[in-house]
Design an enzyme around this catalytic site. Structure first.
Site, PDB file in Angstrom:
ATOM      1  N   ILE A  74       0.839  -1.208   0.000  1.00 41.83           N
ATOM      2  CA  ILE A  74       0.000   0.000   0.000  1.00 41.83           C
ATOM      3  C   ILE A  74       0.869   1.252   0.000  1.00 41.83           C
ATOM      4  O   ILE A  74       0.606   2.201  -0.739  1.00 41.83           O
ATOM      5  CB  ILE A  74      -0.960  -0.020   1.213  1.00 41.83           C
ATOM      6  CG1 ILE A  74      -1.927  -1.202   1.102  1.00 41.83           C
ATOM      7  CG2 ILE A  74      -1.738   1.299   1.308  1.00 41.83           C
ATOM      8  CD1 ILE A  74      -2.773  -1.464   2.341  1.00 41.83           C
ATOM      9  N   THR A 131      -4.613   5.366   7.374  1.00 40.50           N
ATOM     10  CA  THR A 131      -5.543   4.373   6.820  1.00 40.50           C
ATOM     11  C   THR A 131      -5.033   2.970   7.146  1.00 40.50           C
ATOM     12  O   THR A 131      -5.373   2.010   6.455  1.00 40.50           O
ATOM     13  CB  THR A 131      -5.704   4.528   5.285  1.00 40.50           C
ATOM     14  OG1 THR A 131      -4.401   4.477   4.693  1.00 40.50           O
ATOM     15  CG2 THR A 131      -6.386   5.827   4.914  1.00 40.50           C
ATOM     16  N   ARG A 185      -3.873   1.246  10.886  1.00 40.81           N
ATOM     17  CA  ARG A 185      -4.518   0.703  12.090  1.00 40.81           C
ATOM     18  C   ARG A 185      -4.593   1.827  13.122  1.00 40.81           C
ATOM     19  O   ARG A 185      -3.648   2.608  13.277  1.00 40.81           O
ATOM     20  CB  ARG A 185      -3.723  -0.473  12.674  1.00 40.81           C
ATOM     21  CG  ARG A 185      -3.906  -1.780  11.921  1.00 40.81           C
ATOM     22  CD  ARG A 185      -5.330  -2.345  12.033  1.00 40.81           C
ATOM     23  NE  ARG A 185      -5.502  -3.593  11.304  1.00 40.81           N
ATOM     24  CZ  ARG A 185      -5.918  -3.692  10.045  1.00 40.81           C
ATOM     25  NH1 ARG A 185      -6.204  -2.599   9.342  1.00 40.81           N
ATOM     26  NH2 ARG A 185      -6.064  -4.882   9.478  1.00 40.81           N
ATOM     27  N   ASP A 213      -9.027   6.800   8.701  1.00 42.19           N
ATOM     28  CA  ASP A 213      -9.962   5.747   8.297  1.00 42.19           C
ATOM     29  C   ASP A 213     -10.054   4.702   9.405  1.00 42.19           C
ATOM     30  O   ASP A 213     -10.885   3.796   9.340  1.00 42.19           O
ATOM     31  CB  ASP A 213      -9.482   5.085   7.000  1.00 42.19           C
ATOM     32  CG  ASP A 213     -10.474   4.042   6.483  1.00 42.19           C
ATOM     33  OD1 ASP A 213     -11.669   4.396   6.365  1.00 42.19           O
ATOM     34  OD2 ASP A 213     -10.067   2.900   6.230  1.00 42.19           O
ATOM     35  N   GLU A 255     -11.829   1.742  17.576  1.00 43.84           N
ATOM     36  CA  GLU A 255     -12.882   1.616  16.566  1.00 43.84           C
ATOM     37  C   GLU A 255     -13.746   0.372  16.748  1.00 43.84           C
ATOM     38  O   GLU A 255     -14.896   0.349  16.319  1.00 43.84           O
ATOM     39  CB  GLU A 255     -12.282   1.611  15.158  1.00 43.84           C
ATOM     40  CG  GLU A 255     -11.483   0.353  14.826  1.00 43.84           C
ATOM     41  CD  GLU A 255     -10.996   0.340  13.385  1.00 43.84           C
ATOM     42  OE1 GLU A 255     -10.420   1.342  12.973  1.00 43.84           O
ATOM     43  OE2 GLU A 255     -11.200  -0.671  12.699  1.00 43.84           O
ATOM     44  N   HIS A 315     -13.276   2.889   8.469  1.00 45.00           N
ATOM     45  CA  HIS A 315     -12.495   1.727   8.011  1.00 45.00           C
ATOM     46  C   HIS A 315     -13.024   1.221   6.659  1.00 45.00           C
ATOM     47  O   HIS A 315     -13.302   0.039   6.501  1.00 45.00           O
ATOM     48  CB  HIS A 315     -12.521   0.596   9.053  1.00 45.00           C
ATOM     49  CG  HIS A 315     -11.299  -0.287   8.986  1.00 45.00           C
ATOM     50  ND1 HIS A 315     -10.616  -0.714  10.100  1.00 45.00           N
ATOM     51  CD2 HIS A 315     -10.638  -0.805   7.919  1.00 45.00           C
ATOM     52  CE1 HIS A 315      -9.597  -1.479   9.713  1.00 45.00           C
ATOM     53  NE2 HIS A 315      -9.593  -1.542   8.390  1.00 45.00           N
ATOM     54  N   GLN A 316     -13.167   2.153   5.731  1.00 42.59           N
ATOM     55  CA  GLN A 316     -13.724   1.789   4.430  1.00 42.59           C
ATOM     56  C   GLN A 316     -12.691   1.832   3.303  1.00 42.59           C
ATOM     57  O   GLN A 316     -13.038   1.633   2.140  1.00 42.59           O
ATOM     58  CB  GLN A 316     -14.903   2.717   4.078  1.00 42.59           C
ATOM     59  CG  GLN A 316     -14.525   4.134   3.650  1.00 42.59           C
ATOM     60  CD  GLN A 316     -15.725   4.944   3.183  1.00 42.59           C
ATOM     61  OE1 GLN A 316     -16.538   5.345   3.991  1.00 42.59           O
ATOM     62  NE2 GLN A 316     -15.827   5.188   1.890  1.00 42.59           N
ATOM     63  N   PHE A 319     -10.601  -0.173   2.262  1.00 41.73           N
ATOM     64  CA  PHE A 319     -10.470  -1.399   1.462  1.00 41.73           C
ATOM     65  C   PHE A 319     -11.675  -1.624   0.548  1.00 41.73           C
ATOM     66  O   PHE A 319     -11.628  -2.468  -0.339  1.00 41.73           O
ATOM     67  CB  PHE A 319     -10.352  -2.622   2.396  1.00 41.73           C
ATOM     68  CG  PHE A 319     -11.669  -2.992   3.037  1.00 41.73           C
ATOM     69  CD1 PHE A 319     -12.154  -2.280   4.106  1.00 41.73           C
ATOM     70  CD2 PHE A 319     -12.446  -4.023   2.526  1.00 41.73           C
ATOM     71  CE1 PHE A 319     -13.377  -2.592   4.691  1.00 41.73           C
ATOM     72  CE2 PHE A 319     -13.673  -4.349   3.093  1.00 41.73           C
ATOM     73  CZ  PHE A 319     -14.137  -3.621   4.186  1.00 41.73           C
TER      74      PHE A 319
HETATM   75  P1  NAI Z   1       2.773  -4.840   3.600  1.00 40.25           P
HETATM   76  O1  NAI Z   1       3.120  -5.993   4.488  1.00 40.25           O
HETATM   77  O2  NAI Z   1       2.892  -5.003   2.135  1.00 40.25           O
HETATM   78  O3  NAI Z   1       3.637  -3.566   4.024  1.00 40.25           O
HETATM   79  C1  NAI Z   1       3.850  -3.181   5.346  1.00 40.25           C
HETATM   80  C2  NAI Z   1       5.200  -2.503   5.420  1.00 40.25           C
HETATM   81  O4  NAI Z   1       5.393  -2.040   6.764  1.00 40.25           O
HETATM   82  C3  NAI Z   1       6.360  -3.442   5.076  1.00 40.25           C
HETATM   83  O5  NAI Z   1       7.207  -2.846   4.117  1.00 40.25           O
HETATM   84  C4  NAI Z   1       7.068  -3.614   6.413  1.00 40.25           C
HETATM   85  O6  NAI Z   1       8.470  -3.787   6.277  1.00 40.25           O
HETATM   86  C5  NAI Z   1       6.741  -2.280   7.087  1.00 40.25           C
HETATM   87  N1  NAI Z   1       6.982  -2.321   8.519  1.00 40.25           N
HETATM   88  C6  NAI Z   1       6.897  -3.374   9.366  1.00 40.25           C
HETATM   89  N2  NAI Z   1       7.252  -2.991  10.612  1.00 40.25           N
HETATM   90  C7  NAI Z   1       7.558  -1.678  10.546  1.00 40.25           C
HETATM   91  C8  NAI Z   1       8.009  -0.732  11.484  1.00 40.25           C
HETATM   92  N3  NAI Z   1       8.220  -1.071  12.767  1.00 40.25           N
HETATM   93  N4  NAI Z   1       8.230   0.534  11.065  1.00 40.25           N
HETATM   94  C9  NAI Z   1       8.049   0.877   9.770  1.00 40.25           C
HETATM   95  N5  NAI Z   1       7.618   0.025   8.817  1.00 40.25           N
HETATM   96  C10 NAI Z   1       7.386  -1.248   9.203  1.00 40.25           C
HETATM   97  O7  NAI Z   1       1.300  -4.434   4.022  1.00 40.25           O
HETATM   98  P2  NAI Z   1       0.261  -3.554   3.198  1.00 40.25           P
HETATM   99  O8  NAI Z   1      -0.582  -4.444   2.373  1.00 40.25           O
HETATM  100  O9  NAI Z   1       0.987  -2.438   2.552  1.00 40.25           O
HETATM  101  O10 NAI Z   1      -0.665  -2.994   4.383  1.00 40.25           O
HETATM  102  C11 NAI Z   1      -0.181  -2.036   5.302  1.00 40.25           C
HETATM  103  C12 NAI Z   1      -1.184  -1.885   6.417  1.00 40.25           C
HETATM  104  O11 NAI Z   1      -2.389  -1.316   5.907  1.00 40.25           O
HETATM  105  C13 NAI Z   1      -1.652  -3.218   7.042  1.00 40.25           C
HETATM  106  O12 NAI Z   1      -0.777  -3.630   8.073  1.00 40.25           O
HETATM  107  C14 NAI Z   1      -2.999  -2.891   7.574  1.00 40.25           C
HETATM  108  O13 NAI Z   1      -2.859  -2.502   8.933  1.00 40.25           O
HETATM  109  C15 NAI Z   1      -3.451  -1.671   6.767  1.00 40.25           C
HETATM  110  N6  NAI Z   1      -4.636  -1.936   5.953  1.00 40.25           N
HETATM  111  C16 NAI Z   1      -5.728  -1.112   6.104  1.00 40.25           C
HETATM  112  C17 NAI Z   1      -6.877  -1.301   5.361  1.00 40.25           C
HETATM  113  C18 NAI Z   1      -8.065  -0.405   5.476  1.00 40.25           C
HETATM  114  O14 NAI Z   1      -9.145  -0.737   4.953  1.00 40.25           O
HETATM  115  N7  NAI Z   1      -7.959   0.739   6.129  1.00 40.25           N
HETATM  116  C19 NAI Z   1      -6.947  -2.424   4.407  1.00 40.25           C
HETATM  117  C20 NAI Z   1      -5.715  -3.189   4.279  1.00 40.25           C
HETATM  118  C21 NAI Z   1      -4.635  -2.947   5.044  1.00 40.25           C
END
Ligand code: NAI
Length: 344
Positions: free
Chosen positions: A154, A232, A234, A258, A263, A295-296, A298
């Site tokens: 993302i 967006t 957590r 978001d 929440e 939380h929309q 996605f």
């Molecule tokens: P991803 O796993 O592809 O990327 C997460 C990145 O965060 C990775 O590059 C990882 O190395 C990095 N990371 C891990 N620990 C860290 C730290 N201590 N400091 C800095 N960076 C760190 O995950 P993706 O798909 O990009 O999702 C990211 C987040 O988005 C998810 O963890 C989830 O919480 C959130 N999310 C929110 C949604 C929504 O509807 N609002 C939907 C999907 C995901």
């Protein structure tokens, strides 16, 4: 195969029924969230399917094991709602690591533009035939610096959009992505530099012990005056009380959220006829420079389809092969994508 499906919303059923029927999976839909009180609904099921605000703690896991339910299929990427260390050796936890990074990245930029160009205000004004522009002054994104914390799927999709606007990107990640830093428009920096030099900060990392309250009173003090905070990812990445103080003191210029720390008590439900008990959330929502969505990020057709397809594939792979590439495994204190069926 029978699967107890918690926290069901009308938009979940269409895609899950479509893919479930192809693979002989019967989803039993429950509107209630999973908790110690509702786990009994999974009696007789082979697996449960849960979302971001379902609770998979030690008590729930013990009850699942006692009922013979050994598969927890998350229909989301984040797994901070699962006690992963406790789950080890007891239940298999499957997830959907990616379903549409574009959905979340595009929602983030939608919130940013809405906020800084006052679209939310304009929408209400013009519906009342009020065409005054007083108080509507925004700012250009072109040339601004955006700090992106978390450069995974993302984060990188968001960075690409920002580059299209002509922004400069300061990135921070615990594990850097090869080839992203071009030494010019995108640079990896330490967190302190990101806080000090960004006009806008966007969070795209998971919620872990390291990242809990990464936006805090202390980190906000290091930020530029008028910084815009986008979350967006957590809720608990941001200390909501510190953010509120920052908004009151004018340190924070705007916030787009978001997700929210507490929440689970409110999001995804209609509380419009109720008194809002959470004073911090109520005060944040009352601010003219705060935009909250429930939380929309996605929620696109493409993402819903991918979530259902991947969840069903996870379940069928696991049953057929005894393993699944999207199994999560915590051995001791180490997190690793296991995918080998070695967990038990
Ligand atoms: P991803 O796993 O592809 O990327 C997460 C990145 O965060 C990775 O590059 C990882 O190395 C990095 N990371 C891990 N620990 C860290 C730290 N201590 N400091 C800095 N960076 C760190 O995950 P993706 O798909 O990009 O999702 C990211 C987040 O988005 C998810 O963890 C989830 O919480 C959130 N999310 C929110 C949604 C929504 O509807 N609002 C939907 C999907 C995901």
């Amino acid at each position: 195969m029978k699967v107890a499906f918690y926290d069901t919303k009308p938009y979940d059923r269409e895609c899950f029924d479509k893919y479930g029927s192809l693979y002989d999976i019967e989803f039993k839909y429950y509107e209630t969230k999973l908790s110690e009180d509702t786990v009994r609904l999974a009696e007789g099921a082979d697996a449960i399917c849960v979302f971001v605000n379902d609770t998979v703690n030690s008590a729930v896991i013990d009850k699942l094991v006692a009922m013979g339910v050994r598969i927890v299929a998350l229909r989301c990427a984040g797994f901070n709602n699962v006690d992963m260390k406790y789950a080890f050796g007891k239940v298999h936890v499957l997830r959907v690591p990616a379903y549409s990074p574009y959905a979340v990245a595009e929602h983030t930029i939608a919130m940013l533009l809405t906020s800084i160009r006052r679209i939310h205000k304009a929408y209400i004004r013009t519906r009342d035939f009020n065409f005054s522009l007083v108080g509507m002054t925004g700012f250009d994104l072109h040339g601004k610096t955006v700090g992106v914390i978390g450069t995974g799927r993302i984060g990188r999709a968001f960075i690409n959009i920002c580059l299209g606007f002509g922004m400069k990107v300061l990135a921070y990640d615990k594990f850097r992505s090869e080839g992203l830093d071009n030494g010019d428009t995108v640079r990896y920096v330490e967190l302190d530099t990101l806080f000090r030099e960004s006009d806008i900060i966007s969070l795209h990392c998971p919620l872990t012990e390291d990242t809990y309250h990464i936006i805090s009173k202390e980190s906000l003090e290091r930020c530029r005056d008028g910084v815009v905070i986008l979350n967006t990812s957590r809720g608990a990445l941001v200390d909501a009380e510190a953010l509120l103080s920052g908004i009151k003191s004018r340190k924070v210029g705007a916030a787009c959220l978001d997700v929210y720390e507490e929440e689970g008590d409110f999001f995804f439900e209609d509380y419009s006829g109720h008194i809002m008990d959470d004073d911090v959330l109520a005060r944040l929502i009352s601010m003219p420079n705060v935009i909250v969505t429930g939380h929309q990020a996605f929620l696109t057709r493409e993402a819903l389809d991918n979530i259902a397809a991947t969840t069903v594939k996870n379940l069928t792979d696991f049953v057929a092969l005894g393993r699944c590439e999207n199994e999560l495994c915590f051995r001791g204190s180490t997190a690793e994508d296991c995918g080998s069926g070695r967990c038990f």
